[in-house]
Motif scaffolding. Structure first.
Motif, PDB file in Angstrom:
ATOM      1  N   HIS A 139       0.833  -1.114  -0.004  1.00  0.00           N
ATOM      2  CA  HIS A 139      -0.232  -0.001   0.182  1.00  0.00           C
ATOM      3  C   HIS A 139       1.104   1.311   0.127  1.00  0.00           C
ATOM      4  CE1 HIS A 139      -3.670   2.819   0.771  1.00  0.00           C
ATOM      5  NE2 HIS A 139      -2.962   2.894   2.021  1.00  0.00           N
ATOM      6  N   ALA A 147      -4.184  -2.336  -0.945  1.00  0.00           N
ATOM      7  CA  ALA A 147      -5.202  -2.344  -0.310  1.00  0.00           C
ATOM      8  C   ALA A 147      -3.841  -2.544   1.110  1.00  0.00           C
ATOM      9  CB  ALA A 147      -6.451  -2.321   0.304  1.00  0.00           C
ATOM     10  N   SER A 149      -0.552  -3.793   3.772  1.00  0.00           N
ATOM     11  CA  SER A 149       0.708  -3.120   3.405  1.00  0.00           C
ATOM     12  C   SER A 149       1.529  -4.031   3.098  1.00  0.00           C
ATOM     13  CB  SER A 149       1.404  -2.127   4.557  1.00  0.00           C
ATOM     14  OG  SER A 149       0.930  -3.530   5.713  1.00  0.00           O
TER      15      SER A 149
END
Ligand SMILES: Cc1cc2nc3c(=O)[nH]c(=O)nc-3n(C[C@H](O)[C@H](O)[C@H](O)COP(=O)(O)O)c2cc1C
Length: 348
Positions: A139, A147, A149
């Motif tokens: 992300h 969406a 990380s």
């Protein structure tokens, strides 16, 4: 530092330049290869002939392995992938589309195909399709990080590889700009980092000097992650141009008009555009038009340093960039920091 990736490609260091449109040009690609990493030439925005010339230019500047990036959904990308196969480029990095035919072509000469993914479903499908490696984009990344990380997505994909019995090299992308990030990525199960924002602000990068200085001055939180830039959520720099462009989505007629202007500038013939629409179908073609429209704003920021009208794709890792340095300096710094961090960890 030897990892699955350095062994697969025969490179010195687990550091990659990702294929950034208008930025990962032959000079920057070769600089990263000559510094011991692997550069991926961006084919976005290139005609097939320009792509062939760029590949040959990379070969004039370096004798090390390099890649070509092809976002297969976009007009002209499949033609550029075919050129890369004909030129027997060592690594082809595919995204946004099924790359089975690219894999088949690359196998003929011992080339490797690396797929870029930003979610679990795409990772599963790429592993199942038989790719040779993955770029896992979190992300934090510039442009189209998903969406989730990097911190979470990289270990999930490592585990997925193990479950599917494929010990694939993983290149972690999104949020990596220094030696701490490299060690962290290796700890999460990756075999290398791809640094977009960091190399975009190197001396060898074609990004306008004003924009490079802006990257240096910006903090990590000064980005905008918006669904309004093109057709997928995209991270851009928080600037007047970035704010204005992402405030609301362009109407489809405006996006199509701008995309046609970009296609003309790219010298894409009308016949080829017609075939793109037939291949994609009308709904998908409108989606792709948003990508084309966005290139006008991207070029203003990259080539003219105009951040009032232009839009700069950038990652949260801009908060880790404190100077404009040469590619060689960046690579050596990352390696020295990584050694230091590993020594510190051992002392714990
Ligand atoms: C200036 C810039 C331009 C980029 N352009 C593209 C692009 O055209 N296509 C693409 O798939 N990714 C693009 N990216 C994203 C990179 O491929 C990579 O995923 C990202 O830079 C990784 O995150 P980082 O910026 O934190 O290193 C771009 C990144 C930057 C910084």
């Amino acid at each position: 530092m030897h990892t699955r990736l350095t062994r697969l490609l025969g490179i010195q260091h687990p550091i990659v330049l990702p294929g950034m449109t208008y930025i990962a040009v032959p000079r920057l690609v070769a600089a990263v290869c000559n510094a011991g990493g692997m550069g991926i030439l961006a084919s976005g925005g290139l005609t097939p002939q320009a792509c062939r010339e760029a590949i040959r230019e990379v070969r004039r500047l370096t004798d090390r392995p390099f890649g070509v990036g092809c976002s297969l959904l976009l007009p002209g990308a499949a033609e550029c992938a075919r050129v890369a196969l004909e030129e027997q480029v060592p690594v082809i990095n595919v995204s946004m589309g099924k790359g089975e035919w690219v894999m088949e072509g690359a196998r003929q000469y011992g080339g490797q195909v690396i797929a870029t993914i930003s979610n679990e479903a795409h990772a599963r499908s790429a592993i199942g399709a038989g790719v040779d490696g993955l770029i896992v984009t979190g992300h934090e990344a510039a442009a189209h990080g998903g969406a989730v990380s990097s911190m979470v997505l990289v270990p999930i994909v490592r585990q997925m590889c193990a479950q599917q019995g494929r010990d694939l090299p993983i290149i972690a992308a999104g949020g990596f700009a220094d030696g701490r990030g490299l060690v962290a990525a290796l700890a999460l199960g990756a075999d290398a980092v791809a640094m977009g924002t960091r190399f975009a602000s190197s001396i060898e990068s074609p990004v306008h000097e004003r924009t490079k200085q802006m990257i240096v001055s910006k903090q990590a939180e000064e980005t905008i992650y918006s669904p309004n830039f093109d057709s997928y959520p995209c991270r851009v720099m928080h600037t007047p141009g970035g704010r204005r462009y992402t405030r609301r989505r362009l109407s489809p007629p405006v996006a199509i008009t701008r995309a046609l202007k970009a296609a003309r500038e790219m010298q894409r013939p009308l016949g080829a555009l017609g075939r793109d629409v037939l291949r994609l179908g009308p709904l998908e073609a409108v989606k792709v038009a948003y990508f084309g429209a966005a290139t006008l704003a991207m070029r203003k920021a990259i080539h003219e340093g105009n951040l009032d009208e232009g839009v700069q794709l950038i990652g949260q890792s801009q908060g880790l960039v404190h100077d404009v340095a040469s590619v060689e300096q960046i690579v050596q710094r990352v390696l020295a920091e990584a050694d230091e961090v590993r020594a510190q960890l051992q002392r714990l």
